[in-house]
Write a protein that holds these residues in place. Sequence first.
Motif, PDB file in Angstrom:
ATOM      1  N   ASN A  31      -3.972 -31.671 -20.907  1.00 30.53           N
ATOM      2  CA  ASN A  31      -3.810 -32.359 -22.185  1.00 30.53           C
ATOM      3  C   ASN A  31      -4.123 -33.841 -21.991  1.00 30.53           C
ATOM      4  OD1 ASN A  31      -2.797 -33.506 -24.617  1.00 30.53           O
ATOM      5  ND2 ASN A  31      -1.446 -31.723 -24.861  1.00 30.53           N
ATOM      6  N   PRO A  32      -4.966 -34.446 -22.855  1.00 29.76           N
ATOM      7  CA  PRO A  32      -5.366 -35.851 -22.650  1.00 29.76           C
ATOM      8  C   PRO A  32      -4.237 -36.860 -22.884  1.00 29.76           C
ATOM      9  CG  PRO A  32      -6.210 -35.021 -24.750  1.00 29.76           C
ATOM     10  CD  PRO A  32      -5.621 -33.848 -24.040  1.00 29.76           C
ATOM     11  N   VAL A  33      -3.197 -36.484 -23.601  1.00 26.77           N
ATOM     12  CA  VAL A  33      -2.085 -37.409 -23.882  1.00 26.77           C
ATOM     13  C   VAL A  33      -1.241 -37.591 -22.612  1.00 26.77           C
ATOM     14  CG1 VAL A  33      -0.064 -37.854 -25.325  1.00 26.77           C
ATOM     15  CG2 VAL A  33      -2.056 -36.664 -26.272  1.00 26.77           C
ATOM     16  N   LYS A  34      -0.874 -38.862 -22.331  1.00 23.87           N
ATOM     17  CA  LYS A  34      -0.043 -39.123 -21.155  1.00 23.87           C
ATOM     18  C   LYS A  34       1.307 -38.421 -21.276  1.00 23.87           C
ATOM     19  CE  LYS A  34      -1.912 -43.565 -19.693  1.00 23.87           C
ATOM     20  NZ  LYS A  34      -1.580 -44.988 -19.386  1.00 23.87           N
ATOM     21  N   TYR A  35       1.790 -37.960 -20.135  1.00 25.91           N
ATOM     22  CA  TYR A  35       3.073 -37.231 -20.150  1.00 25.91           C
ATOM     23  C   TYR A  35       4.217 -38.111 -20.655  1.00 25.91           C
ATOM     24  CZ  TYR A  35       7.360 -35.143 -18.386  1.00 25.91           C
ATOM     25  OH  TYR A  35       8.636 -34.644 -18.290  1.00 25.91           O
ATOM     26  N   GLU A  36       4.210 -39.415 -20.276  1.00 30.04           N
ATOM     27  CA  GLU A  36       5.284 -40.319 -20.671  1.00 30.04           C
ATOM     28  C   GLU A  36       5.337 -40.520 -22.186  1.00 30.04           C
ATOM     29  OE1 GLU A  36       3.259 -40.764 -18.253  1.00 30.04           O
ATOM     30  OE2 GLU A  36       4.544 -40.835 -16.454  1.00 30.04           O
ATOM     31  N   GLN A  37       4.285 -40.115 -22.905  1.00 32.30           N
ATOM     32  CA  GLN A  37       4.263 -40.267 -24.358  1.00 32.30           C
ATOM     33  C   GLN A  37       4.579 -38.968 -25.095  1.00 32.30           C
ATOM     34  OE1 GLN A  37       0.313 -41.782 -25.077  1.00 32.30           O
ATOM     35  NE2 GLN A  37       0.811 -43.869 -24.359  1.00 32.30           N
ATOM     36  N   THR A  38       4.849 -37.930 -24.344  1.00 31.15           N
ATOM     37  CA  THR A  38       5.111 -36.639 -24.979  1.00 31.15           C
ATOM     38  C   THR A  38       6.547 -36.547 -25.474  1.00 31.15           C
ATOM     39  OG1 THR A  38       5.751 -35.627 -22.871  1.00 31.15           O
ATOM     40  CG2 THR A  38       3.405 -35.535 -23.475  1.00 31.15           C
ATOM     41  N   GLN A  39       6.748 -35.631 -26.417  1.00 37.34           N
ATOM     42  CA  GLN A  39       8.081 -35.408 -26.978  1.00 37.34           C
ATOM     43  C   GLN A  39       9.033 -34.857 -25.920  1.00 37.34           C
ATOM     44  OE1 GLN A  39       8.739 -36.353 -30.006  1.00 37.34           O
ATOM     45  NE2 GLN A  39      10.886 -35.698 -29.998  1.00 37.34           N
ATOM     46  N   SER A  40       8.484 -34.064 -25.011  1.00 36.38           N
ATOM     47  CA  SER A  40       9.307 -33.475 -23.957  1.00 36.38           C
ATOM     48  C   SER A  40       9.919 -34.548 -23.065  1.00 36.38           C
ATOM     49  CB  SER A  40       8.455 -32.508 -23.118  1.00 36.38           C
ATOM     50  OG  SER A  40       9.218 -32.008 -22.035  1.00 36.38           O
ATOM     51  N   TYR A  41       9.101 -35.553 -22.681  1.00 39.21           N
ATOM     52  CA  TYR A  41       9.599 -36.636 -21.826  1.00 39.21           C
ATOM     53  C   TYR A  41      10.635 -37.496 -22.555  1.00 39.21           C
ATOM     54  CZ  TYR A  41       9.662 -40.752 -18.816  1.00 39.21           C
ATOM     55  OH  TYR A  41      10.060 -41.792 -18.009  1.00 39.21           O
ATOM     56  N   LEU A  42      10.367 -37.792 -23.809  1.00 35.37           N
ATOM     57  CA  LEU A  42      11.303 -38.594 -24.593  1.00 35.37           C
ATOM     58  C   LEU A  42      12.648 -37.884 -24.744  1.00 35.37           C
ATOM     59  CD1 LEU A  42       8.886 -39.968 -27.360  1.00 35.37           C
ATOM     60  CD2 LEU A  42       9.731 -41.145 -25.306  1.00 35.37           C
ATOM     61  N   GLN A  43      12.611 -36.568 -24.979  1.00 37.11           N
ATOM     62  CA  GLN A  43      13.855 -35.797 -25.087  1.00 37.11           C
ATOM     63  C   GLN A  43      14.617 -35.792 -23.751  1.00 37.11           C
ATOM     64  OE1 GLN A  43      12.625 -31.954 -26.508  1.00 37.11           O
ATOM     65  NE2 GLN A  43      12.521 -32.625 -28.669  1.00 37.11           N
ATOM     66  N   LEU A  44      13.844 -35.718 -22.653  1.00 42.52           N
ATOM     67  CA  LEU A  44      14.480 -35.744 -21.336  1.00 42.52           C
ATOM     68  C   LEU A  44      15.172 -37.084 -21.098  1.00 42.52           C
ATOM     69  CD1 LEU A  44      14.835 -34.106 -18.709  1.00 42.52           C
ATOM     70  CD2 LEU A  44      12.764 -35.228 -17.840  1.00 42.52           C
ATOM     71  N   GLN A  45      14.515 -38.181 -21.527  1.00 39.81           N
ATOM     72  CA  GLN A  45      15.131 -39.500 -21.400  1.00 39.81           C
ATOM     73  C   GLN A  45      16.430 -39.603 -22.197  1.00 39.81           C
ATOM     74  OE1 GLN A  45      12.083 -42.432 -22.448  1.00 39.81           O
ATOM     75  NE2 GLN A  45      12.223 -43.229 -20.357  1.00 39.81           N
ATOM     76  N   VAL A  46      16.391 -39.128 -23.426  1.00 45.07           N
ATOM     77  CA  VAL A  46      17.596 -39.170 -24.282  1.00 45.07           C
ATOM     78  C   VAL A  46      18.727 -38.353 -23.650  1.00 45.07           C
ATOM     79  CG1 VAL A  46      18.559 -38.462 -26.514  1.00 45.07           C
ATOM     80  CG2 VAL A  46      16.319 -39.578 -26.410  1.00 45.07           C
ATOM     81  N   LYS A  47      18.392 -37.203 -23.110  1.00 39.54           N
ATOM     82  CA  LYS A  47      19.403 -36.329 -22.515  1.00 39.54           C
ATOM     83  C   LYS A  47      20.118 -37.026 -21.359  1.00 39.54           C
ATOM     84  CE  LYS A  47      19.895 -31.990 -19.960  1.00 39.54           C
ATOM     85  NZ  LYS A  47      19.184 -30.802 -19.432  1.00 39.54           N
ATOM     86  N   TYR A  48      19.359 -37.642 -20.470  1.00 38.79           N
ATOM     87  CA  TYR A  48      19.975 -38.277 -19.305  1.00 38.79           C
ATOM     88  C   TYR A  48      20.598 -39.637 -19.649  1.00 38.79           C
ATOM     89  CZ  TYR A  48      18.423 -34.640 -16.185  1.00 38.79           C
ATOM     90  OH  TYR A  48      18.254 -33.438 -15.569  1.00 38.79           O
ATOM     91  N   ARG A  49      20.115 -40.290 -20.711  1.00 42.41           N
ATOM     92  CA  ARG A  49      20.763 -41.508 -21.187  1.00 42.41           C
ATOM     93  C   ARG A  49      22.162 -41.172 -21.748  1.00 42.41           C
ATOM     94  NH1 ARG A  49      17.406 -42.979 -24.938  1.00 42.41           N
ATOM     95  NH2 ARG A  49      15.978 -44.008 -23.486  1.00 42.41           N
ATOM     96  N   ASN A  50      22.241 -40.072 -22.485  1.00 44.61           N
ATOM     97  CA  ASN A  50      23.531 -39.621 -23.016  1.00 44.61           C
ATOM     98  C   ASN A  50      24.495 -39.252 -21.886  1.00 44.61           C
ATOM     99  OD1 ASN A  50      22.656 -39.973 -25.631  1.00 44.61           O
ATOM    100  ND2 ASN A  50      22.044 -37.829 -25.902  1.00 44.61           N
ATOM    101  N   TYR A  51      23.915 -38.686 -20.821  1.00 40.46           N
ATOM    102  CA  TYR A  51      24.757 -38.326 -19.683  1.00 40.46           C
ATOM    103  C   TYR A  51      25.330 -39.582 -19.024  1.00 40.46           C
ATOM    104  CZ  TYR A  51      26.265 -36.027 -15.401  1.00 40.46           C
ATOM    105  OH  TYR A  51      27.012 -35.556 -14.360  1.00 40.46           O
ATOM    106  N   ARG A  52      24.542 -40.665 -18.939  1.00 37.38           N
ATOM    107  CA  ARG A  52      25.023 -41.925 -18.372  1.00 37.38           C
ATOM    108  C   ARG A  52      26.153 -42.510 -19.234  1.00 37.38           C
ATOM    109  NH1 ARG A  52      19.471 -42.916 -17.149  1.00 37.38           N
ATOM    110  NH2 ARG A  52      19.244 -44.168 -19.050  1.00 37.38           N
ATOM    111  N   VAL A  53      25.964 -42.421 -20.537  1.00 43.99           N
ATOM    112  CA  VAL A  53      27.018 -42.908 -21.446  1.00 43.99           C
ATOM    113  C   VAL A  53      28.301 -42.115 -21.245  1.00 43.99           C
ATOM    114  CG1 VAL A  53      27.702 -43.121 -23.873  1.00 43.99           C
ATOM    115  CG2 VAL A  53      25.393 -43.772 -23.170  1.00 43.99           C
ATOM    116  N   MET A  54      28.160 -40.806 -21.052  1.00 43.83           N
ATOM    117  CA  MET A  54      29.325 -39.964 -20.826  1.00 43.83           C
ATOM    118  C   MET A  54      30.052 -40.358 -19.537  1.00 43.83           C
ATOM    119  SD  MET A  54      29.582 -35.832 -20.336  1.00 43.83           S
ATOM    120  CE  MET A  54      28.978 -35.949 -18.654  1.00 43.83           C
ATOM    121  N   VAL A  55      29.275 -40.641 -18.479  1.00 43.15           N
ATOM    122  CA  VAL A  55      29.871 -41.047 -17.208  1.00 43.15           C
ATOM    123  C   VAL A  55      30.613 -42.375 -17.364  1.00 43.15           C
ATOM    124  CG1 VAL A  55      29.375 -41.765 -14.833  1.00 43.15           C
ATOM    125  CG2 VAL A  55      28.238 -39.766 -15.805  1.00 43.15           C
TER     126      VAL A  55
END
Length: 305
Positions: A31-55
């Motif tokens: 896929n020509p779109v960079k991985y860092e710009q995909t919805q999957s990567y953004l969702q992964l960032q949100v998931k682990y950011r929420n985990y940091r807030v929980m900690v």
Amino acid sequence: MWWGYLLFSKNEQAFTEKAELDKINYQSTHNPVKYEQTQSYLQLQVKYRNYRVMVISEGLFFLILQIIGLLQVRRIFGKEIELAAQQTNFLHSITHELKSPLSSVKLALQTMAKRALEPEQKEKMVNNALSDVVRLESLVDNILFAAKIERDTHGFSNEEVNLSDTVRSAVAKFVNNKKHIQIRTAIRDEVYYETDRMGFISVVMNLIENSIKYSDDGSSMEVSLTESDSAVILTVKDEGYGIPHEYKDKVFEKFYRVGNEDTRKAKGTGLGLFIVGRFVQIYKGKIKLSDNSPKGSIFELSLPK
């Protein structure tokens, strides 16, 4: 902090590994779109950011619990230190309170035994000795009664007591006090109440003795007994040093004595007002402490019928 550091480290490591694995799988799709710009990567960032807030939230929660626990331990430890100091002061005071009247009575008896005194001198020495005996008797009664009522309320023998005669009898013991304090009375006749006779006598004696102890020589005080349809009211007014507002609730605690220069001059055990407060508590009454005018204190004890 070490627990939080480990969780953060594992979280960052898991995020990095997961992102690298997803990136490799994504690149295989060409896929020509960079991985860092995909919805999957953004969702992964949100998931682990929420985990940091929980900690962080959990860490703050446990930190607050720990601070509360430390403050509670500090408060309890402070109370233990205060109680230990009060008990030490009690031991020092009780030694003096026992020794002084005994020495005085011994001296009076030795003087009367060795010398031929004039009737006036003899009468004065006898009155002083009797006053010291009353003081010693009151002290012993206080110690025994305080031990009795601290936890056990079943030792009381309730009976119908003539409070009028009881109060007059208690006042009579302090008429010839060493400070020459005049005690006025306003006692209503034939006031009866079902209570423990010795306990009530101890309450009256302690209130009067407390007022005399913390008053200047030659001043006056008033003891009154009244009743209404719902309560019996005993009031003791003095012209003494008074009690500052911040100490009014504490004076009824065991061994507690107000720590100003006026009260330090007078010896005491810190049991008298404790007995008064505990007695009122047992009989579900009320004790009100207020300022007298122009100076002194007013103790108003109310026992419900």
